[in-house]
Motif scaffolding. Structure first.
Motif, mmCIF file in Angstrom:
data_model
loop_
_atom_site.group_PDB
_atom_site.id
_atom_site.type_symbol
_atom_site.label_atom_id
_atom_site.label_comp_id
_atom_site.label_asym_id
_atom_site.label_seq_id
_atom_site.Cartn_x
_atom_site.Cartn_y
_atom_site.Cartn_z
ATOM 1 N N THR A 110 23.148 -32.807 80.037
ATOM 2 C CA THR A 110 23.139 -33.499 78.757
ATOM 3 C C THR A 110 22.547 -32.613 77.676
ATOM 4 O O THR A 110 21.483 -32.021 77.860
ATOM 5 N N GLN A 111 23.257 -32.478 76.580
ATOM 6 C CA GLN A 111 22.760 -31.743 75.414
ATOM 7 C C GLN A 111 23.035 -32.604 74.192
ATOM 8 O O GLN A 111 24.183 -32.866 73.849
ATOM 9 N N ASN A 142 28.169 -30.427 85.364
ATOM 10 C CA ASN A 142 27.559 -29.105 85.314
ATOM 11 C C ASN A 142 27.803 -28.348 86.616
ATOM 12 O O ASN A 142 27.536 -28.864 87.702
ATOM 13 N N GLU A 188 17.257 -23.819 76.407
ATOM 14 C CA GLU A 188 18.380 -24.241 75.562
ATOM 15 C C GLU A 188 18.380 -25.722 75.198
ATOM 16 O O GLU A 188 19.410 -26.264 74.783
ATOM 17 N N GLY A 189 17.278 -26.417 75.362
ATOM 18 C CA GLY A 189 17.241 -27.829 75.042
ATOM 19 C C GLY A 189 18.126 -28.679 75.936
ATOM 20 O O GLY A 189 18.534 -29.778 75.556
ATOM 21 N N LEU A 190 18.419 -28.200 77.128
ATOM 22 C CA LEU A 190 19.301 -28.913 78.052
ATOM 23 C C LEU A 190 18.509 -29.909 78.891
ATOM 24 O O LEU A 190 17.313 -29.741 79.125
ATOM 25 N N ARG A 191 19.191 -30.931 79.352
ATOM 26 C CA ARG A 191 18.596 -31.912 80.248
ATOM 27 C C ARG A 191 19.539 -32.127 81.424
ATOM 28 O O ARG A 191 20.744 -32.304 81.233
#
Length: 203
Positions: free
Chosen positions: A61-62, A69, A37-40
């Protein structure tokens, strides 16, 4: 074949040669999977059970948005896939973690004892099991695990040298002798031949 060298230390004109040669570890990194999901994730915890690797909590972070989180993801080395897994607890920002244990940290981005969480968890057979609460906040604390115990070192709010020992067999916490230096998650440390070593950054 990894190169082997003799280690020489020269200080103020004196030379010492270590009896044990040093073998360089060589190899390369390979990408085995892309986080979904392109999450960090930052300031999170990481756990491992068999061939399953778990990562979660912390700062998610998105794009440019940062949020606390309370989610976990599991990476299966066999299938090479990530899947979100259910976690029954709340936020743990800047918590400590060992191979299967984690806890402490903060419930919010605010740094004060009132926002600390005392929750302590174990990953067991793919499920999160809540254990006895920490006896004090452990924010940004370091931790390591032995066969019969979990040790939590430092943790801010005046406890920078305090050491807590958790007994796996009795589910109890004990404060033991203080560490000789202040310790947090940023202090370099490593495990070698059954002992945990911490490097004093001031020396």
């Amino acid at each position: 074949v990894s190169p082997v060298v003799q280690v020489r230390v020269v200080s103020q004109g004196r030379e010492m040669v270590l009896p044990q040669p040093f073998e360089y570890t060589t190899g390369k990194f390979s990408t085995i999977g892309v986080f979904p999901e392109g999450l960090r994730l930052f300031e999170n915890v990481a756990l491992q059970e068999g061939r399953d690797f778990y990562v979660g909590l912390g700062n998610l972070t998105q794009g440019s948005a940062q949020n606390l989180n309370n989610r976990f993801w599991k990476y299966d080395f066999g299938s090479g896939t990530w899947n979100e897994v259910s976690f029954p607890g709340g936020n743990h920002l800047r918590a400590f973690s060992t191979g299967k244990y984690f806890g402490g940290g903060s419930l919010s981005f605010s740094i004060n004892p009132g926002s600390a969480t005392l929750d302590f968890w174990k990953l067991e057979n793919g499920a999160f099991v809540k254990l006895r609460d920490l006896p004090r906040p452990a924010y940004w604390a370091a931790a390591f695990e032995t066969a019969d115990a979990v040790f939590v070192l430092g943790g801010g709010f005046g406890a920078e040298k305090e050491v807590l020992k958790y007994s796996k067999s009795t589910d109890t916490w004990t404060r033991i002798n203080d560490a000789p230096i202040s310790i947090n998650l940023n202090v370099m440390n490593f495990h070698y031949q059954g002992k945990q070593y911490f490097i004093d950054q001031a020396s």
